[in-house]
Each structure stands twice: as C-alpha cells, then as structure tokens.
Motif scaffolding. Sequence first.
Motif, PDB file in Angstrom:
ATOM      1  N   UNK A  45      -3.213   2.855  17.595  1.00 47.69           N
ATOM      2  CA  UNK A  45      -2.134   2.351  16.786  1.00 47.69           C
ATOM      3  C   UNK A  45      -2.494   0.868  15.856  1.00 47.69           C
ATOM      4  N   UNK A  46      -3.391   0.257  16.538  1.00 42.87           N
ATOM      5  CA  UNK A  46      -3.918  -0.807  15.735  1.00 42.87           C
ATOM      6  C   UNK A  46      -4.743  -0.410  14.424  1.00 42.87           C
ATOM      7  N   UNK A  47      -5.531   0.573  14.774  1.00 44.35           N
ATOM      8  CA  UNK A  47      -6.484   1.090  13.523  1.00 44.35           C
ATOM      9  C   UNK A  47      -5.447   1.500  12.511  1.00 44.35           C
ATOM     10  N   UNK A  48      -4.427   2.213  12.973  1.00 49.05           N
ATOM     11  CA  UNK A  48      -3.345   2.626  12.102  1.00 49.05           C
ATOM     12  C   UNK A  48      -2.727   1.704  11.074  1.00 49.05           C
ATOM     13  N   UNK A  49      -2.655   0.684  11.762  1.00 46.75           N
ATOM     14  CA  UNK A  49      -1.857  -0.598  10.874  1.00 46.75           C
ATOM     15  C   UNK A  49      -2.912  -1.132  10.056  1.00 46.75           C
ATOM     16  N   UNK A  50      -3.978  -1.450  10.483  1.00 45.77           N
ATOM     17  CA  UNK A  50      -5.229  -1.682   9.534  1.00 45.77           C
ATOM     18  C   UNK A  50      -5.469  -0.747   8.647  1.00 45.77           C
ATOM     19  N   UNK A 102      -8.973  -8.880   3.310  1.00 46.51           N
ATOM     20  CA  UNK A 102      -7.433  -8.281   3.248  1.00 46.51           C
ATOM     21  C   UNK A 102      -6.964  -8.439   4.673  1.00 46.51           C
ATOM     22  N   UNK A 103      -7.521  -8.270   5.857  1.00 46.46           N
ATOM     23  CA  UNK A 103      -6.958  -8.028   6.960  1.00 46.46           C
ATOM     24  C   UNK A 103      -6.421  -9.786   7.346  1.00 46.46           C
ATOM     25  N   UNK A 104      -7.158 -10.829   7.018  1.00 52.92           N
ATOM     26  CA  UNK A 104      -7.007 -12.214   7.235  1.00 52.92           C
ATOM     27  C   UNK A 104      -5.698 -12.525   6.534  1.00 52.92           C
ATOM     28  N   UNK A 105      -5.512 -12.101   5.317  1.00 54.71           N
ATOM     29  CA  UNK A 105      -4.503 -12.465   4.674  1.00 54.71           C
ATOM     30  C   UNK A 105      -3.012 -11.727   4.877  1.00 54.71           C
ATOM     31  N   UNK A 106      -3.360 -10.794   5.928  1.00 57.55           N
ATOM     32  CA  UNK A 106      -2.162 -10.042   6.206  1.00 57.55           C
ATOM     33  C   UNK A 106      -1.556 -10.562   7.184  1.00 57.55           C
ATOM     34  N   UNK A 107      -0.294  -9.929   7.844  1.00 55.74           N
ATOM     35  CA  UNK A 107       0.318 -10.602   8.802  1.00 55.74           C
ATOM     36  C   UNK A 107       0.365  -9.744   9.926  1.00 55.74           C
TER      37      UNK A 107
END
Length: 118
Positions: A45-50, A102-107
Amino acid sequence: MKEENFKLTPNFTFFELCATTHKDLAKTNLEESKKVMGRMYQLAGFAERVREIIGKPLIINSGFRCVKLNNAVGGSLSSQHLYAEAIDIRVSGKTSSDVFRIIAASDLKYDLLILEKA
C-alpha cells in the motif's frame, strides 16, 4: 503463475516485494515473508502511494529481507527490511536524486528516506 505471485495491491505482487537475486536464499526469504503478511500488505500500500506521487511504475530493488538475506547483503542489524517496513526502489527515466526530491517534497508519511549513492 506461482502461488506466491498474487497481487497485494493493484500494482504490486507478493513475490515482487520479497524477491532477491540471492538464489540460494530466495525460498527462505519467501517463506519468512509469509510470517509478516499483514506488513507485506501495508508495504504494498505504501508502494502504491509512492507510485502515485512519482507518477510512474516503481522497480523494487529490495523489500522484505529475512535475517539470512539481510546478513548476506550487508544490511543493518536494525534494518526495517527485516520487518517489511522498507523498500528500495528505482524509477525508469528518473535519477535516484529526482525520486528522492519528489518523495521529500510530498505529503507522504514515512519514517526514513535515504538517498543511496553508488
């Protein structure tokens, strides 16, 4: 299709999140990962969000690692891979630095984000 290759989420399979190039430890790693199946679903599920945040498919380099596999790859004794709480990824057409930014800038909520350099 192998029994272990069922989908945990629309884009990630069980096998993909516990696969390894260490052929001698692949079966052991598969068996050990079944003991943390709930966490495997959470990891998928986490991988899906990424994947949604990045907007491209992920290539999973490493997900769950049993103790023997973690030792073989030189992983930390406290590695979150041991608990199906970590994934190492690549994204076609993007550098590791791009993916990191990209990940660092996300929520997205995560414990630790590491930019590994070869």
